[in-house]
Write a protein that holds these residues in place. Structure first.
Motif, PDB file in Angstrom:
ATOM      1  N   ARG A 260      25.279  22.411  -7.139  1.00 64.53           N
ATOM      2  CA  ARG A 260      27.029  22.432  -7.428  1.00 64.53           C
ATOM      3  C   ARG A 260      27.819  21.507  -6.476  1.00 64.53           C
ATOM      4  O   ARG A 260      28.481  20.771  -7.005  1.00 64.53           O
ATOM      5  CB  ARG A 260      27.980  23.733  -6.815  1.00 64.53           C
ATOM      6  CG  ARG A 260      27.466  25.013  -7.262  1.00 64.53           C
ATOM      7  CD  ARG A 260      28.545  25.497  -8.119  1.00 64.53           C
ATOM      8  NE  ARG A 260      27.908  26.769  -8.685  1.00 64.53           N
ATOM      9  CZ  ARG A 260      28.796  28.302  -7.895  1.00 64.53           C
ATOM     10  NH1 ARG A 260      29.736  27.828  -7.881  1.00 64.53           N
ATOM     11  NH2 ARG A 260      28.272  29.205  -8.962  1.00 64.53           N
ATOM     12  N   LEU A 261      27.166  21.059  -5.939  1.00 61.76           N
ATOM     13  CA  LEU A 261      27.972  19.551  -4.842  1.00 61.76           C
ATOM     14  C   LEU A 261      27.180  18.175  -6.438  1.00 61.76           C
ATOM     15  O   LEU A 261      27.797  17.392  -5.927  1.00 61.76           O
ATOM     16  CB  LEU A 261      27.461  18.921  -4.195  1.00 61.76           C
ATOM     17  CG  LEU A 261      27.864  20.028  -2.510  1.00 61.76           C
ATOM     18  CD1 LEU A 261      27.073  19.594  -1.594  1.00 61.76           C
ATOM     19  CD2 LEU A 261      29.564  19.227  -2.917  1.00 61.76           C
ATOM     20  N   GLY A 262      26.440  18.516  -7.093  1.00 64.46           N
ATOM     21  CA  GLY A 262      25.111  18.018  -7.928  1.00 64.46           C
ATOM     22  C   GLY A 262      24.802  16.244  -7.316  1.00 64.46           C
ATOM     23  O   GLY A 262      24.507  15.515  -7.807  1.00 64.46           O
TER      24      GLY A 262
ATOM     25  N   TYR B  88      24.241  17.313   7.463  1.00 62.13           N
ATOM     26  CA  TYR B  88      25.961  17.764   7.776  1.00 62.13           C
ATOM     27  C   TYR B  88      26.174  18.747   6.309  1.00 62.13           C
ATOM     28  O   TYR B  88      27.027  20.326   6.971  1.00 62.13           O
ATOM     29  CB  TYR B  88      26.733  16.666   7.005  1.00 62.13           C
ATOM     30  CG  TYR B  88      28.101  16.774   7.596  1.00 62.13           C
ATOM     31  CD1 TYR B  88      28.635  17.123   9.056  1.00 62.13           C
ATOM     32  CD2 TYR B  88      29.067  17.111   6.630  1.00 62.13           C
ATOM     33  CE1 TYR B  88      29.703  18.278   8.997  1.00 62.13           C
ATOM     34  CE2 TYR B  88      30.696  17.181   7.167  1.00 62.13           C
ATOM     35  CZ  TYR B  88      30.926  17.558   8.199  1.00 62.13           C
ATOM     36  OH  TYR B  88      32.147  18.142   8.122  1.00 62.13           O
ATOM     37  N   ILE B  89      25.916  19.392   5.613  1.00 65.43           N
ATOM     38  CA  ILE B  89      26.655  20.198   4.245  1.00 65.43           C
ATOM     39  C   ILE B  89      25.116  21.597   5.069  1.00 65.43           C
ATOM     40  O   ILE B  89      26.111  22.284   4.965  1.00 65.43           O
ATOM     41  CB  ILE B  89      25.386  19.186   3.407  1.00 65.43           C
ATOM     42  CG1 ILE B  89      26.495  17.991   2.288  1.00 65.43           C
ATOM     43  CG2 ILE B  89      25.257  20.773   2.000  1.00 65.43           C
ATOM     44  CD1 ILE B  89      25.658  17.845   1.606  1.00 65.43           C
ATOM     45  N   MET B  90      24.413  21.239   5.641  1.00 66.89           N
ATOM     46  CA  MET B  90      23.476  22.512   5.579  1.00 66.89           C
ATOM     47  C   MET B  90      24.372  22.945   6.672  1.00 66.89           C
ATOM     48  O   MET B  90      24.600  24.454   7.155  1.00 66.89           O
ATOM     49  CB  MET B  90      22.321  22.262   5.857  1.00 66.89           C
ATOM     50  CG  MET B  90      21.075  21.524   5.470  1.00 66.89           C
ATOM     51  SD  MET B  90      20.567  22.841   4.596  1.00 66.89           S
ATOM     52  CE  MET B  90      19.520  24.005   4.407  1.00 66.89           C
ATOM     53  N   SER B  91      24.779  21.516   8.148  1.00 66.22           N
ATOM     54  CA  SER B  91      25.914  22.679   9.246  1.00 66.22           C
ATOM     55  C   SER B  91      26.986  23.276   8.631  1.00 66.22           C
ATOM     56  O   SER B  91      27.420  24.595   9.244  1.00 66.22           O
ATOM     57  CB  SER B  91      26.008  21.454  10.105  1.00 66.22           C
ATOM     58  OG  SER B  91      26.450  20.928   9.982  1.00 66.22           O
ATOM     59  N   LEU B  92      27.177  23.019   7.538  1.00 63.33           N
ATOM     60  CA  LEU B  92      28.427  23.829   6.760  1.00 63.33           C
ATOM     61  C   LEU B  92      28.545  25.039   6.674  1.00 63.33           C
ATOM     62  O   LEU B  92      28.976  25.681   6.309  1.00 63.33           O
ATOM     63  CB  LEU B  92      29.644  22.599   6.310  1.00 63.33           C
ATOM     64  CG  LEU B  92      29.988  21.174   6.376  1.00 63.33           C
ATOM     65  CD1 LEU B  92      30.079  20.523   5.490  1.00 63.33           C
ATOM     66  CD2 LEU B  92      31.433  21.325   7.333  1.00 63.33           C
ATOM     67  N   LEU B  93      27.503  24.631   6.070  1.00 64.39           N
ATOM     68  CA  LEU B  93      27.244  25.878   5.295  1.00 64.39           C
ATOM     69  C   LEU B  93      27.232  27.096   6.133  1.00 64.39           C
ATOM     70  O   LEU B  93      27.063  28.352   6.196  1.00 64.39           O
ATOM     71  CB  LEU B  93      25.790  25.672   4.239  1.00 64.39           C
ATOM     72  CG  LEU B  93      24.707  26.838   4.071  1.00 64.39           C
ATOM     73  CD1 LEU B  93      25.470  27.920   2.941  1.00 64.39           C
ATOM     74  CD2 LEU B  93      23.695  26.594   2.510  1.00 64.39           C
ATOM     75  N   ARG B  94      26.070  26.449   7.504  1.00 70.50           N
ATOM     76  CA  ARG B  94      25.725  27.766   8.336  1.00 70.50           C
ATOM     77  C   ARG B  94      26.805  28.738   8.613  1.00 70.50           C
ATOM     78  O   ARG B  94      27.084  29.469   9.161  1.00 70.50           O
ATOM     79  CB  ARG B  94      24.409  27.202   9.075  1.00 70.50           C
ATOM     80  CG  ARG B  94      23.196  26.808   9.277  1.00 70.50           C
ATOM     81  CD  ARG B  94      22.118  26.727   9.872  1.00 70.50           C
ATOM     82  NE  ARG B  94      22.291  25.634  11.020  1.00 70.50           N
ATOM     83  CZ  ARG B  94      22.153  24.192  10.200  1.00 70.50           C
ATOM     84  NH1 ARG B  94      21.276  24.139   9.562  1.00 70.50           N
ATOM     85  NH2 ARG B  94      22.231  22.886  10.828  1.00 70.50           N
TER      86      ARG B  94
END
Length: 123
Positions: free
Chosen positions: A32-34, A65-71
Motif C-alpha cells: 500500500r505504501l508503494g 521504522y515502518i515495522m515499529s509503527l505497524l506493531r
C-alpha cells in the motif's frame, strides 16, 4: 516523506486493512505504501528473489521504522499477533521464504507476523 507523514500514512493503511479484511501484514503495508510492487512480490514468492528486502524500495532504517509503527498501531487496536509461514510458490519443494539478507530469526518473525482483529466472545 518525513516520519510524521509516514506515521499518518501507515496508521491510515492499518485502519483501512483492518476494516477491509480484519487482518494486516507487513507485506500488505509495504504494498500500500508503494515500497514494493505486486510483480516483485510474485517474483519473491516464486523464489526468484533471494530475500524480500532486496526488492523493497527504501532503506533498512525506513523498513524498521515502518515495522515499529505497524506493531505500535496493532497494540493500540488490541490486535492478535499471528505468525504466518511464507512458503515458496510453484513447482518443486516448498521451502520457507526469506525476508532479510541476514536471515535473523527475530527479523524474519517480525516480517511474517500478521495482526488479526480479535473475534468477539460469544455469550
Amino acid at each position: 516523506m518525513n516520519r510524521l507523514e509516514l506515521r499518518k500514512k501507515v496508521h491510515g493503511i492499518v485502519d483501512d486493512l483492518i476494516s477491509e479484511k480484519g487482518v494486516v501484514s507487513p507485506l500488505d503495508v509495504f504494498l500500500r505504501l508503494g515500497t514494493i510492487t505486486p510483480k516483485l512480490v510474485e517474483e519473491w514468492r516464486f523464489g526468484r528473489v533471494p530475500y524480500l528486502e532486496r526488492v523493497l524500495h527504501g532503506n533498512l532504517a525506513q523498513f524498521s521504522y515502518i515495522m515499529s509503527l505497524l506493531r505500535g498501531k496493532a497494540r493500540e487496536l488490541d490486535l492478535n499477533p499471528s505468525y504466518t509461514a511464507y512458503m515458496r510458490w510453484g513447482k518443486g519443494p516448498k521451502r520457507p521464504l526469506r525476508f532479510s539478507k541476514s536471515g535473523d530469526h527475530n527479523i524474519e518473525t517480525s516480517y511474517a507476523t500478521h495482526y488479526v482483529l480479535k473475534k468477539p466472545k460469544e455469550s
